[in-house]
Design a protein around this motif. Structure first.
Motif, PDB file in Angstrom:
ATOM      1  N   ASP A 218      -5.019  16.777  44.992  1.00 23.22           N
ATOM      2  CA  ASP A 218      -4.739  17.858  45.945  1.00 23.22           C
ATOM      3  C   ASP A 218      -3.235  17.984  46.204  1.00 23.22           C
ATOM      4  O   ASP A 218      -2.452  17.969  45.273  1.00 23.22           O
ATOM      5  CB  ASP A 218      -5.520  17.646  47.243  1.00 23.22           C
ATOM      6  CG  ASP A 218      -6.935  18.168  47.113  1.00 23.22           C
ATOM      7  OD1 ASP A 218      -7.107  19.387  47.123  1.00 23.22           O
ATOM      8  OD2 ASP A 218      -7.853  17.354  46.956  1.00 23.22           O
ATOM      9  N   MET A 219      -2.868  18.053  47.481  1.00 19.91           N
ATOM     10  CA  MET A 219      -1.440  18.252  47.785  1.00 19.91           C
ATOM     11  C   MET A 219      -0.788  16.945  48.234  1.00 19.91           C
ATOM     12  O   MET A 219       0.320  16.962  48.752  1.00 19.91           O
ATOM     13  CB  MET A 219      -1.248  19.361  48.822  1.00 19.91           C
ATOM     14  CG  MET A 219      -1.776  19.100  50.198  1.00 19.91           C
ATOM     15  SD  MET A 219      -3.556  19.039  50.309  1.00 19.91           S
ATOM     16  CE  MET A 219      -3.962  20.760  50.071  1.00 19.91           C
ATOM     17  N   GLY A 220      -1.474  15.844  47.967  1.00 20.48           N
ATOM     18  CA  GLY A 220      -0.876  14.548  48.272  1.00 20.48           C
ATOM     19  C   GLY A 220      -1.285  14.006  49.620  1.00 20.48           C
ATOM     20  O   GLY A 220      -0.900  12.900  49.977  1.00 20.48           O
ATOM     21  N   PHE A 221      -2.016  14.821  50.380  1.00 20.81           N
ATOM     22  CA  PHE A 221      -2.632  14.366  51.630  1.00 20.81           C
ATOM     23  C   PHE A 221      -1.697  13.942  52.737  1.00 20.81           C
ATOM     24  O   PHE A 221      -2.055  13.107  53.559  1.00 20.81           O
ATOM     25  CB  PHE A 221      -3.650  13.261  51.351  1.00 20.81           C
ATOM     26  CG  PHE A 221      -4.920  13.831  50.812  1.00 20.81           C
ATOM     27  CD1 PHE A 221      -5.826  14.414  51.670  1.00 20.81           C
ATOM     28  CD2 PHE A 221      -5.158  13.854  49.463  1.00 20.81           C
ATOM     29  CE1 PHE A 221      -6.972  15.005  51.182  1.00 20.81           C
ATOM     30  CE2 PHE A 221      -6.307  14.436  48.955  1.00 20.81           C
ATOM     31  CZ  PHE A 221      -7.213  15.009  49.822  1.00 20.81           C
ATOM     32  N   GLY A 222      -0.496  14.455  52.780  1.00 20.14           N
ATOM     33  CA  GLY A 222       0.335  14.133  53.937  1.00 20.14           C
ATOM     34  C   GLY A 222       1.796  14.124  53.559  1.00 20.14           C
ATOM     35  O   GLY A 222       2.221  14.821  52.646  1.00 20.14           O
ATOM     36  N   SER A 223       2.509  13.299  54.253  1.00 18.86           N
ATOM     37  CA  SER A 223       3.938  13.188  53.989  1.00 18.86           C
ATOM     38  C   SER A 223       4.125  12.537  52.619  1.00 18.86           C
ATOM     39  O   SER A 223       3.148  12.188  51.945  1.00 18.86           O
ATOM     40  CB  SER A 223       4.544  12.286  55.046  1.00 18.86           C
ATOM     41  OG  SER A 223       3.887  11.033  54.940  1.00 18.86           O
TER      42      SER A 223
ATOM     43  N   THR B  44       5.052   9.611  51.933  1.00 16.31           N
ATOM     44  CA  THR B  44       4.492   8.253  51.844  1.00 16.31           C
ATOM     45  C   THR B  44       2.978   8.322  51.655  1.00 16.31           C
ATOM     46  O   THR B  44       2.388   7.470  50.991  1.00 16.31           O
ATOM     47  CB  THR B  44       4.863   7.395  53.070  1.00 16.31           C
ATOM     48  OG1 THR B  44       4.532   8.118  54.245  1.00 16.31           O
ATOM     49  CG2 THR B  44       6.322   7.010  53.073  1.00 16.31           C
ATOM     50  N   ALA B  45       2.343   9.364  52.214  1.00 16.48           N
ATOM     51  CA  ALA B  45       0.897   9.525  51.982  1.00 16.48           C
ATOM     52  C   ALA B  45       0.656   9.844  50.509  1.00 16.48           C
ATOM     53  O   ALA B  45      -0.318   9.378  49.907  1.00 16.48           O
ATOM     54  CB  ALA B  45       0.348  10.637  52.859  1.00 16.48           C
ATOM     55  N   THR B  46       1.559  10.626  49.916  1.00 13.36           N
ATOM     56  CA  THR B  46       1.420  10.957  48.485  1.00 13.36           C
ATOM     57  C   THR B  46       1.551   9.682  47.655  1.00 13.36           C
ATOM     58  O   THR B  46       0.804   9.474  46.692  1.00 13.36           O
ATOM     59  CB  THR B  46       2.490  11.997  48.079  1.00 13.36           C
ATOM     60  OG1 THR B  46       2.367  13.108  48.955  1.00 13.36           O
ATOM     61  CG2 THR B  46       2.313  12.458  46.646  1.00 13.36           C
TER      62      THR B  46
ATOM     63  N   THR C   4      -1.558   8.270  45.452  1.00 15.57           N
ATOM     64  CA  THR C   4      -1.358   8.044  44.009  1.00 15.57           C
ATOM     65  C   THR C   4      -1.728   6.603  43.667  1.00 15.57           C
ATOM     66  O   THR C   4      -2.434   6.330  42.689  1.00 15.57           O
ATOM     67  CB  THR C   4       0.122   8.304  43.633  1.00 15.57           C
ATOM     68  OG1 THR C   4       0.450   9.631  44.023  1.00 15.57           O
ATOM     69  CG2 THR C   4       0.367   8.119  42.155  1.00 15.57           C
ATOM     70  N   LYS C   5      -1.258   5.690  44.513  1.00 14.54           N
ATOM     71  CA  LYS C   5      -1.541   4.271  44.285  1.00 14.54           C
ATOM     72  C   LYS C   5      -3.060   4.039  44.263  1.00 14.54           C
ATOM     73  O   LYS C   5      -3.598   3.396  43.349  1.00 14.54           O
ATOM     74  CB  LYS C   5      -0.899   3.466  45.421  1.00 14.54           C
ATOM     75  CG  LYS C   5      -0.983   1.979  45.265  1.00 14.54           C
ATOM     76  CD  LYS C   5      -0.013   1.326  46.243  1.00 14.54           C
ATOM     77  CE  LYS C   5       0.253  -0.094  45.829  1.00 14.54           C
ATOM     78  NZ  LYS C   5      -0.286  -1.080  46.715  1.00 14.54           N
ATOM     79  N   ALA C   6      -3.730   4.614  45.261  1.00 16.72           N
ATOM     80  CA  ALA C   6      -5.184   4.415  45.345  1.00 16.72           C
ATOM     81  C   ALA C   6      -5.883   4.995  44.115  1.00 16.72           C
ATOM     82  O   ALA C   6      -6.816   4.395  43.582  1.00 16.72           O
ATOM     83  CB  ALA C   6      -5.716   5.055  46.617  1.00 16.72           C
TER      84      ALA C   6
ATOM     85  N   VAL D 257       4.800  11.312  43.152  1.00 14.24           N
ATOM     86  CA  VAL D 257       3.727  10.812  42.274  1.00 14.24           C
ATOM     87  C   VAL D 257       4.349  10.067  41.100  1.00 14.24           C
ATOM     88  O   VAL D 257       3.957   8.934  40.788  1.00 14.24           O
ATOM     89  CB  VAL D 257       2.837  11.974  41.754  1.00 14.24           C
ATOM     90  CG1 VAL D 257       1.789  11.438  40.776  1.00 14.24           C
ATOM     91  CG2 VAL D 257       2.162  12.699  42.910  1.00 14.24           C
ATOM     92  N   ARG D 258       5.353  10.673  40.477  1.00 11.38           N
ATOM     93  CA  ARG D 258       5.974  10.029  39.317  1.00 11.38           C
ATOM     94  C   ARG D 258       6.588   8.688  39.713  1.00 11.38           C
ATOM     95  O   ARG D 258       6.503   7.699  38.993  1.00 11.38           O
ATOM     96  CB  ARG D 258       7.029  10.967  38.699  1.00 11.38           C
ATOM     97  CG  ARG D 258       7.853  10.384  37.584  1.00 11.38           C
ATOM     98  CD  ARG D 258       7.014   9.887  36.421  1.00 11.38           C
ATOM     99  NE  ARG D 258       6.324  10.964  35.737  1.00 11.38           N
ATOM    100  CZ  ARG D 258       5.268  10.769  34.931  1.00 11.38           C
ATOM    101  NH1 ARG D 258       4.785   9.551  34.709  1.00 11.38           N
ATOM    102  NH2 ARG D 258       4.686  11.794  34.343  1.00 11.38           N
ATOM    103  N   MET D 259       7.222   8.664  40.884  1.00 12.73           N
ATOM    104  CA  MET D 259       7.872   7.419  41.293  1.00 12.73           C
ATOM    105  C   MET D 259       6.834   6.318  41.516  1.00 12.73           C
ATOM    106  O   MET D 259       7.025   5.175  41.087  1.00 12.73           O
ATOM    107  CB  MET D 259       8.702   7.634  42.553  1.00 12.73           C
ATOM    108  CG  MET D 259       9.623   6.466  42.824  1.00 12.73           C
ATOM    109  SD  MET D 259      10.680   6.787  44.215  1.00 12.73           S
ATOM    110  CE  MET D 259       9.573   6.348  45.506  1.00 12.73           C
TER     111      MET D 259
END
Ligand SMILES: C[C@](O)(C(=O)O)[C@H](CC(=O)O)C(=O)O
Length: 539
Positions: free
Chosen positions: A172-177, A179-181, A185-187, A229-231
């Motif tokens: 989706d849009m990363g679900f927040g700030s 840090t949420a992205t 991504t990690k999850a 996401v890439r980071m």
């Protein structure tokens, strides 16, 4: 050297080794095409002392190879969204990837279901991915156990499905700030995602229920999300593919005007009228239709982009302004204006150029049409999609323009321009449910039969999905089964399910009687092995 210095030197050496490893990793064919705005030392400093192995990597590299194979052959991977591991085990017989749709997950995989407004808990999709990933491992394990009970020549005639289909997950849009992205991504990677897509929709404003309402974020915010996401992938050493999706098609709003790259597409009022929101509030108070009030307002306010306002002003000129001596016609004036503005020219620069050329201040106010939630009005165009896709392409692996009710000309324009900029680009595309496919937009029944293959061959669209609408097919089968069972009972089951399923060629349809698919043989093998039996007895 004092003892503590030795530790420090070791720490430094291990850090420097890690930097070298990252640099080497970025040179591998899988990673080499990505242009990162950070260095290997930055990433090394964000990594753990002891790296955690990335379970998704085998699957991600498989996806990478698969999509490139399609790209070089001019073919495409067709799949659909699923949330049920049972369904995925059947899909494995025909397709080589599986999509985990946020919309479908939000609808069926949490306790507060609803329409796809991306309002489900942020870890919903990772949980579904994990469930599918683990079930794939299990199906692979139980199939292998059965196969290994047979000699090679027998195995050639046995089922041998590749259950380990790479999973592409909806981020989706990363679900927040940001840090949420990073966390989502990690999850997703930890759950086993081989690919993740991220889009440019505004948080909390995703809507599919009414005609109007798609809201995007500024280009800069989208770029930051893709970077995040890439980071995170870099930090994890993940090979997971990043699908940079752009949802700008048919967007009506943008959350902010902070990025000059978006200014060309923002709509403003060209007449000095009351703010839209005031007019809507008055309509609501007096019991009138707010939608009608809004529609009327948009016309009465002369809503348009700044460039359109300039054009209207120029075309309205009866004669050349005195300040312009070397320009012959209104067309020349317009062309002059157009030649001086372009991608990233801010509104204030556009105003100044217009003033210089026309000698007048053009009335244009993008504040008064702002919505109840503060969004600005936006005009979506294919050109704008291409501009965004171009900004994020170097950070991503696959580009994806989400289109609804697509016009084939738009599809063509987007992919052709992107290919002229990135000749070996991989593209994704999602199809819709119950689309009307107007022939006026280039769609015919014949066209639909070949369009996926054509898009693969002509434009490199290597991954094409039915994100959530295949559920209609599933519903159809369940509905038919329910009707049959209620009306025909066991006789119906025997005739319409049991017989055709067990007689199907070349393989029976999977069911509980098939000891392999339900894991019966695997359980027996566990019992036998624990009891000390030699379980590898070739039949
Ligand atoms: C892909 C998608 O994000 C999904 O959740 O499946 C949806 C699907 C759809 O609504 O068509 C989306 O494209 O936003």
């Amino acid at each position: 050297m004092p003892e503590q210095w030795k530790d420090l030197v070791e720490e430094q050496k291990s850090f420097e080794d890690e930097v070298i490893r990252i640099d080497e990793w970025w040179k591998t064919p899988r990673q080499a095409g990505i242009k990162r705005p950070w260095t290997a030392s930055t990433i090394a400093s964000l990594r753990n002392t002891v790296p955690v192995p990335c379970l998704a990597n085998a699957s991600a590299l498989k996806l990478w190879a698969l999509l490139h194979e399609h790209r070089s052959r001019g073919t495409t991977e067709l799949t659909f969204g699923a949330t049920d591991p049972i369904a995925v085990s059947q899909m494995a017989k025909y397709m080589r990837t599986v999509y985990v749709s946020g919309g479908l997950s939000g609808f069926s995989e949490n306790n507060y279901p609803g329409m796809d407004h991306a309002d489900y808990p942020w870890d919903t999709v990772p949980k579904v991915v994990e469930k599918i990933f683990k079930s794939q491992q299990w199906h692979d394990q139980r199939q292998r156990q059965v196969r290994m009970q047979h000699r090679i020549e027998q195995r050639a005639r046995m089922e041998n499905w590749d259950y380990l289909m790479p999973i592409i997950a909806d981020g989706d849009m990363g679900f927040g700030s940001l840090t949420a992205t990073l966390k989502s991504t990690k999850a997703l990677v930890e759950s086993g995602a081989a690919g993740i897509h991220i889009d440019d929709l505004a948080l909390g404003l995703k809507k599919f229920t009414i005609g109007q309402g798609r809201t995007i974020v500024p280009t800069s915010e989208y770029e930051d999300r893709v970077k995040a996401v890439r980071m995170q992938l870099d930090i994890m050493g993940a090979e997971t593919l990043l699908f940079a999706r752009c949802d700008l098609d048919h967007a009506d709003f943008i959350t902010s005007v902070i990025d000059p790259r978006d200014h060309e597409y923002i709509l403003g009022a060209t007449r000095n009228v009351k703010p839209l929101q005031e007019v809507i509030d008055e309509a609501i108070t007096s019991g009138e239709s707010p939608t009608a009030a809004r529609d009327e307002w948009l016309v009465s306010a002369g809503t348009m982009t700044f460039d359109e306002a300039v054009e209207e002003e120029i075309l309205g000129f009866k004669q050349q302004p005195k300040s312009i001596i070397n320009i012959q016609s209104n067309d020349d004036l317009l062309n002059n204006y157009k030649s001086r503005v372009g991608y990233g020219t801010s509104l204030s620069q556009r105003r100044a150029i217009a003033k210089e050329l026309l000698g007048v201040n053009i009335f244009f106010d993008w504040e008064i049409p702002r919505s109840h939630n503060g969004q600005y009005l936006y005009r979506s165009t294919v050109k704008a999609i291409i501009e965004r896709a171009t900004v994020v392409a170097p950070l991503g692996d696959v580009s994806w323009a989400r289109m609804d009710l697509p016009d084939y000309n738009d599809i063509k324009a987007y992919h052709e321009t992107m290919l002229s900029r990135f000749p070996s680009r991989l593209f994704a595309f999602s199809w819709g449910g119950e689309w009307k496919f107007p022939s006026s937009a280039g769609w015919t029944a014949e066209r639909l039969k070949t369009v996926s293959q054509d898009m693969a061959k002509d434009y490199g669209v290597v991954w094409q999905i039915q994100p959530m609408y295949m559920i209609q097919g599933v519903n159809m089968e369940i509905e038919k089964s329910a009707e049959m069972w209620v009306n025909e009972g066991m006789g119906g089951y025997y005739e319409k399910i049991q017989l055709p399923a067990t007689q199907r060629k070349p393989w029976k349809v999977d069911g509980y009687e098939k000891m392999s698919w339900c894991g019966g043989y695997l359980s027996d093998a566990f019992f036998a092995a624990i009891a000390g039996e030699e379980i590898l007895q070739k039949k």
